[in-house]
Design a protein around this motif. Structure first.
Motif, PDB file in Angstrom:
ATOM      1  N   LEU A  25       5.878  -1.537  -8.211  1.00  0.00           N
ATOM      2  CA  LEU A  25       6.225  -1.890  -6.832  1.00  0.00           C
ATOM      3  C   LEU A  25       4.922  -1.846  -6.037  1.00  0.00           C
ATOM      4  CD1 LEU A  25       8.483  -2.474  -4.745  1.00  0.00           C
ATOM      5  CD2 LEU A  25       8.611  -0.016  -4.357  1.00  0.00           C
ATOM      6  N   HIS A  50       7.788  -6.300  -7.933  1.00  0.00           N
ATOM      7  CA  HIS A  50       8.075  -6.715  -6.567  1.00  0.00           C
ATOM      8  C   HIS A  50       6.887  -6.378  -5.683  1.00  0.00           C
ATOM      9  CE1 HIS A  50      10.606  -7.939  -3.221  1.00  0.00           C
ATOM     10  NE2 HIS A  50      10.184  -6.888  -2.554  1.00  0.00           N
ATOM     11  N   LEU A  97       5.425  -6.357  -1.588  1.00  0.00           N
ATOM     12  CA  LEU A  97       5.645  -6.503  -0.148  1.00  0.00           C
ATOM     13  C   LEU A  97       4.288  -6.758   0.497  1.00  0.00           C
ATOM     14  CD1 LEU A  97       7.306  -6.314   2.448  1.00  0.00           C
ATOM     15  CD2 LEU A  97       6.950  -3.845   2.412  1.00  0.00           C
ATOM     16  N   ASP A 127       7.714 -10.496  -1.022  1.00  0.00           N
ATOM     17  CA  ASP A 127       8.358 -10.508   0.298  1.00  0.00           C
ATOM     18  C   ASP A 127       7.282 -10.392   1.364  1.00  0.00           C
ATOM     19  OD1 ASP A 127      11.007 -10.833  -0.261  1.00  0.00           O
ATOM     20  OD2 ASP A 127      11.596  -8.743   0.090  1.00  0.00           O
ATOM     21  N   LEU A 128       7.445 -11.152   2.447  1.00  0.00           N
ATOM     22  CA  LEU A 128       6.460 -11.122   3.528  1.00  0.00           C
ATOM     23  C   LEU A 128       7.075 -10.551   4.793  1.00  0.00           C
ATOM     24  CD1 LEU A 128       5.126 -14.702   2.922  1.00  0.00           C
ATOM     25  CD2 LEU A 128       3.724 -12.650   2.774  1.00  0.00           C
ATOM     26  N   ILE A 129       6.287  -9.789   5.537  1.00  0.00           N
ATOM     27  CA  ILE A 129       6.711  -9.318   6.852  1.00  0.00           C
ATOM     28  C   ILE A 129       5.555  -9.542   7.815  1.00  0.00           C
ATOM     29  CG2 ILE A 129       7.420  -7.322   8.234  1.00  0.00           C
ATOM     30  CD1 ILE A 129       8.666  -6.098   5.862  1.00  0.00           C
TER      31      ILE A 129
END
Lengths: 274, 116
Positions: free
Chosen positions: A50, A72, A74, A98-100
């Motif tokens: 992760l 995964h 981020l 995943d993008l923030i």
């Protein structure tokens, strides 16, 4: 995947046209990204992991991690335009990233352990005097949590050497360690001129630190304040390992205090102001 | 954004801003490689009650997760597969995240939450 194959893939990662001077954006070149991730991979920090990519820009580090088998990723950036570019890149590669859009330094992630954020008041604490209590608080503030969830945190933070950005490089490192699980690793790039300082801070934070390689980072002339066509800077490629440093006297004092508090988890990171 | 990310994300600057409520406008179910070891290691890192609460709020997602983590979860392939699906194969594409403490809304556009 071998280094050459990874590098060939990463050549397709787009960066953006106009870097923002106030954010000290310097895209990580594909060859440096490939070397960084192969090193992390060889140390067992990528496969099935992760992973977080802080200040991700086009997310080249996060994408490279996913290509090498991270389960995964981020990726976070404060610049919405960079996040758009990252999104195109992630879509092109079809990788689990995943993008923030958020300030990586203010990113709030849930801590492991229920009492995250709690801090005993002086009266609740086992300390007989206010002075001892304050000393304990200070030692907690210096150490870094390691109750995050990430196995590995990747970053190429701002160098933090401009007037307005002074110290932001260290804040990124500290945030990276805070997001790691115990034993997790932070991989980062810093100006070689800060080497002794980083080693000292890492020790204070209870992390083992190692310069894996020294690189020449060629910074093309991207900003008006650059007077030369390009400038080369010496950059260290660091690996910090959460909770692996031999405890110094101050750390030991902090640990004892923690033990006396029944192992209660205390949030170490007040929101940073930038 | 996948639910694995959502299960870690707190509302910035809050103490109790977790879990963020999800107001879904559109959601996609995608396929991801199943890695039982990774999912088993994630079990220890999850806030499982929060995950159940979130899944229950997303009526479209098939709820096959048991109310509690099974004791021998690492060998329970059915459980790990159900968890894999919920964590990695549900993508929130459009909608908002809502802070449970302050009710502040963070928009999600094209799968990306904006917490700026």
């Amino acid at each position: 995947m071998r280094l050459k194959a990874l590098l060939a893939e990463l050549q397709a990662v787009r960066t953006w046209a106009e870097p923002k001077v106030e954010l000290e954006q310097y895209p990580t070149p594909p060859d440096i990204a490939a070397h960084m991730l192969m090193s992390a991979h060889e140390r067992g920090d990528v496969e099935d992991a992760l992973v977080a990519d802080l200040g991700c820009g086009g997310a080249i580090l996060g994408i490279a991690a996913a290509l090498l088998g991270a389960s995964h990723v981020l990726a976070v950036d404060i610049d919405a335009e960079a996040v758009d570019v990252a999104q195109e890149n992630v879509a092109r590669f079809g990788v689990p990233v995943d993008l923030i859009a958020a300030d990586a330094l203010r990113l709030s992630l849930r801590r492991r352990g229920a009492a995250a954020g709690a801090r005993p008041s002086f009266i609740e604490s086992p300390f007989p005097t206010r002075v001892e209590y304050e000393r304990w608080l200070a030692s907690r503030a210096a150490a870094v949590g390691g109750d995050g969830s990430f196995d590995t945190v990747l970053m190429n933070p701002p160098f933090g050497t401009q007037k307005h950005s002074n110290g932001v490089d260290m804040a990124f490192l500290q945030q990276g360690l805070a997001l790691c699980r115990p034993g997790g690793a932070v991989y980062s790039l810093h100006k070689s001129s800060t080497r002794a300082f980083i080693a000292k801070k890492a020790k204070e934070w209870g992390a083992a630190s190692e310069v894996i390689a020294q690189l020449r980072f060629e910074l093309p002339r991207m900003y008006k304040h650059h007077t030369k066509a390009s400038v080369e800077v010496d950059v260290d490629f660091w690996r910090l390992e959460q909770g692996a440093a031999p405890a110094s006297a101050a750390d030991a004092a902090g640990k004892n205090a923690r033990a006396r508090l029944g192992g209660e988890e205390v949030c170490l990171f007040p929101p940073m102001t930038t | 954004m996948k639910l694995i990310t959502h299960n870690m994300l707190m509302s910035p600057g809050t103490r109790n801003g977790f879990p963020l409520a999800i107001e879904v406008e559109s959601l996609e179910e995608v396929e991801a490689d199943f890695n039982p070891e990774f999912i088993a290691r994630m079990v220890e890192k999850l806030d499982y009650p929060a995950l159940l609460q979130t899944v229950a709020s997303l009526s479209v997602v098939e709820g096959t997760l048991p109310p509690q983590v099974p004791e021998k979860y690492a060998e329970d392939e059915e459980f790990l597969k159900a968890l894999h699906h919920v964590l990695l194969e549900v993508e929130i594409v459009e909608g908002s995240l809502v802070c449970p403490e302050t009710a502040r809304k963070f928009p999600i556009k094209e799968g990306i939450p904006s917490m700026l």
